[in-house]
Design a protein around this motif. Structure first.
Motif, mmCIF file in Angstrom:
data_model
loop_
_atom_site.group_PDB
_atom_site.id
_atom_site.type_symbol
_atom_site.label_atom_id
_atom_site.label_comp_id
_atom_site.label_asym_id
_atom_site.label_seq_id
_atom_site.Cartn_x
_atom_site.Cartn_y
_atom_site.Cartn_z
ATOM 1 N N VAL A 146 16.510 15.613 17.399
ATOM 2 C CA VAL A 146 17.446 15.324 16.427
ATOM 3 C C VAL A 146 17.455 16.998 15.563
ATOM 4 N N LEU A 147 18.534 17.792 15.164
ATOM 5 C CA LEU A 147 18.643 18.775 14.609
ATOM 6 C C LEU A 147 19.130 18.152 13.294
ATOM 7 N N GLY A 148 18.334 18.313 12.310
ATOM 8 C CA GLY A 148 18.958 18.159 10.528
ATOM 9 C C GLY A 148 18.618 19.848 10.056
ATOM 10 N N VAL A 149 20.018 19.447 8.877
ATOM 11 C CA VAL A 149 20.112 20.399 7.561
ATOM 12 C C VAL A 149 19.845 19.986 6.903
ATOM 13 N N PRO A 150 19.193 20.622 5.197
ATOM 14 C CA PRO A 150 19.102 20.154 4.521
ATOM 15 C C PRO A 150 20.040 19.470 3.504
ATOM 16 N N THR A 156 29.339 11.815 1.529
ATOM 17 C CA THR A 156 29.689 10.304 1.441
ATOM 18 C C THR A 156 29.573 10.048 2.825
ATOM 19 N N GLU A 157 30.413 10.920 4.067
ATOM 20 C CA GLU A 157 30.823 11.078 4.192
ATOM 21 C C GLU A 157 29.774 11.576 5.587
ATOM 22 N N TYR A 158 28.378 12.279 5.595
ATOM 23 C CA TYR A 158 27.834 12.524 6.536
ATOM 24 C C TYR A 158 26.912 11.172 6.911
ATOM 25 N N GLY A 159 26.026 11.680 7.988
ATOM 26 C CA GLY A 159 24.843 10.707 8.344
ATOM 27 C C GLY A 159 22.906 11.822 7.810
ATOM 28 N N TYR A 160 22.629 10.683 7.245
ATOM 29 C CA TYR A 160 21.044 11.498 6.683
ATOM 30 C C TYR A 160 19.857 10.528 7.152
ATOM 31 N N ILE A 161 18.666 11.445 7.387
ATOM 32 C CA ILE A 161 17.295 11.814 8.139
ATOM 33 C C ILE A 161 16.630 11.757 6.970
ATOM 34 N N GLN A 162 15.850 10.311 7.193
ATOM 35 C CA GLN A 162 14.334 10.572 6.386
ATOM 36 C C GLN A 162 13.656 11.131 7.181
ATOM 37 N N VAL A 163 12.504 11.682 6.891
ATOM 38 C CA VAL A 163 11.668 12.873 7.708
ATOM 39 C C VAL A 163 10.025 11.918 7.012
ATOM 40 N N SER A 164 8.603 12.093 7.695
ATOM 41 C CA SER A 164 8.111 12.144 7.611
ATOM 42 C C SER A 164 7.612 13.024 6.676
ATOM 43 N N ASP A 165 6.382 12.793 6.237
ATOM 44 C CA ASP A 165 5.369 13.879 5.333
ATOM 45 C C ASP A 165 5.194 14.932 5.654
ATOM 46 N N ARG A 174 8.455 13.479 12.449
ATOM 47 C CA ARG A 174 8.260 12.342 12.863
ATOM 48 C C ARG A 174 9.568 11.670 12.783
ATOM 49 N N VAL A 175 10.693 11.009 12.568
ATOM 50 C CA VAL A 175 11.718 10.265 12.192
ATOM 51 C C VAL A 175 11.465 9.069 11.659
ATOM 52 N N LYS A 176 11.569 9.176 10.064
ATOM 53 C CA LYS A 176 11.246 7.720 9.437
ATOM 54 C C LYS A 176 12.622 6.643 9.138
ATOM 55 N N SER A 177 13.354 7.457 9.077
ATOM 56 C CA SER A 177 15.153 6.328 8.971
ATOM 57 C C SER A 177 15.977 6.977 9.254
ATOM 58 N N ASP A 262 10.890 7.730 19.993
ATOM 59 C CA ASP A 262 10.733 9.002 20.983
ATOM 60 C C ASP A 262 11.915 10.120 20.170
ATOM 61 N N VAL A 263 12.537 9.915 19.115
ATOM 62 C CA VAL A 263 13.266 10.945 18.059
ATOM 63 C C VAL A 263 11.924 11.590 17.206
ATOM 64 N N TYR A 264 11.987 13.098 17.125
ATOM 65 C CA TYR A 264 11.754 13.434 15.789
ATOM 66 C C TYR A 264 12.693 14.302 15.928
ATOM 67 N N VAL A 265 12.671 14.698 14.067
ATOM 68 C CA VAL A 265 14.107 15.851 13.474
ATOM 69 C C VAL A 265 13.183 17.071 13.646
ATOM 70 N N HIS A 266 14.217 18.304 13.654
ATOM 71 C CA HIS A 266 14.262 19.624 13.572
ATOM 72 C C HIS A 266 14.601 19.968 12.102
ATOM 73 N N ARG A 267 13.913 20.383 11.480
ATOM 74 C CA ARG A 267 14.962 21.090 10.127
ATOM 75 C C ARG A 267 15.221 21.920 10.325
ATOM 76 N N CYS A 268 16.460 22.434 10.487
ATOM 77 C CA CYS A 268 17.230 23.293 10.396
ATOM 78 C C CYS A 268 17.788 24.527 9.381
ATOM 79 N N GLN A 269 17.822 25.530 9.332
ATOM 80 C CA GLN A 269 18.221 26.205 8.224
ATOM 81 C C GLN A 269 19.354 27.525 8.607
#
Length: 354
Positions: A146-150, A156-165, A174-177, A262-269
């Motif tokens: 999944v692609l995530g951005v900072p 409050t209208e967006y979805g959030y992904i918490q990433v592992s350390d 890895r996705v935490k939540s 199987d889901v991971y997140v890519h921090r994108c810029q």
């Protein structure tokens, strides 16, 4: 063929865009509109973005049957074989499953990126790099990315992904939540924490990996996926996928992303904005947060207000804060721009049959 030749794109263009009512309506949703006066609709801009680095015959469009004329009019270069018809709106899970099956039928080694048709991307070069990196990771590790951005503000209208350390690859975690549309207090906490990204709604996967996850996690699809495979083997571009009648309305996020291991997140810029609701429209706003979308307007003592009027109309506005002023056809909307208020106003108008 190398791995690059097995890359495909699936653009989801079947939603009704109700949160941008009255400009976006079921008859002609926002993805088929030129909201910013660029000369290209949101769908066309999305297609152009991916056509820069995907072969034309590797880009597929999924849409509701009622919107087929818009697809053909706005994207005449897209072959009929690449337009996937949704006879009923059954959520993003059905659209992704059907699109993935159709692509897998053509290429057993396919890696797919799925994208909404209604987003703003600010840096096209970085966007291409991030998409390709995410697809490479998905292909090599046989995972879903999944692609995530900072998160730069407590939206409050967006979805959030918490990433592992720790990263497992360059900018991949890895996705935490997952958290969808949090309250203001939680959104503030997420931004301050720093380990949360906005969910851009774009994700990549090996076609077989996604189908295996759907089969394993969604019982309603265990009989449907073989039916999809059989229908896709026919290769008929005019095929009406009747199995949609048997499917529940489910989202890919709730059904797969939040449940799969199987889901991971890519921090994108690449710089990103969702165009899903009036409250999230901020890019291009002035110093007071006001945004006039392809509209001539004079604003005085206004803050965080969005103005969108038909061509030839002018607005003179005094003293509004956090409002939307939007006109389309027979409706002029003037109200606070939060999601709940817009929904209530829309429902009241529809109940009156106006």
């Amino acid at each position: 063929m190398n791995a690059d030749n097995h890359r495909y794109c699936l653009i989801l263009a079947g939603g009704i865009g109700s949160r941008l009512w009255p400009v976006s309506r079921a008859e002609k949703p926002k993805q088929f509109l030129d909201l910013f006066g660029t000369g290209r609709t949101l769908l066309q801009q999305t297609y152009d973005r991916y056509a820069r680095f995907f072969p034309a015959d590797h880009i597929f469009i999924s849409t509701h049957v009622d919107y087929l004329p818009y697809i053909r009019e706005q994207l005449p270069e897209v072959d009929e074989q690449q337009i996937l018809e949704e006879p009923l709106q059954r959520g993003t899970l059905a659209a992704v499953a059907w699109g993935t099956v159709r692509i897998l039928t053509l290429d057993a080694k396919a890696t797919v990126v799925v994208s909404p048709a209604d987003q703003m991307i600010l840096n096209e070069t970085v966007f291409q790099e991030d998409i390709l990196h995410g697809m490479r990771f998905a292909h090599e590790r046989q995972k879903i990315v999944v692609l995530g951005v900072p998160a730069t503000r407590p939206e409050t209208e967006y979805g959030y992904i918490q990433v592992s350390d720790e990263a497992v690859d360059e900018d991949v975690y890895r996705v935490k939540s997952f958290t969808e549309k949090p309250t203001a207090d939680f959104a503030q906490m997420f931004v301050k924490d720093g380990s949360f990204l906005w969910n851009a709604g774009i994700f990549a996967f090996g076609a077989s990996v996604m189908l295996n996850n759907i089969f394993k996690l969604v019982p309603e699809y265990q009989l449907t996926i073989p039916r999809m495979m059989a229908d896709a083997e026919q290769g008929d571009p005019n095929l009406l996928p009747e199995f949609f009648n048997m499917l529940p309305r489910l989202s890919i996020d709730l059904s797969v992303m939040e449940r799969s291991q199987d889901v991971y997140v890519h921090r994108c810029q690449f710089g990103w904005a969702d165009l899903g609701a009036w409250a999230t429209l901020r890019e291009g706003a002035d110093a007071e947060g006001n945004l006039t979308m392809n509209t001539e307007a004079v604003l005085s003592n206004c803050r965080s207000t969005v103005i969108l009027l038909p061509s030839g109309r002018k607005a003179v506005v005094e003293g509004l804060e956090n409002y939307v002023v939007a006109e389309s056809d027979d409706v002029l909307l003037i109200c606070p721009k939060d999601r709940a208020t817009v929904r209530r106003m829309r429902n009241e108008v529809q109940l009156r049959g106006e």
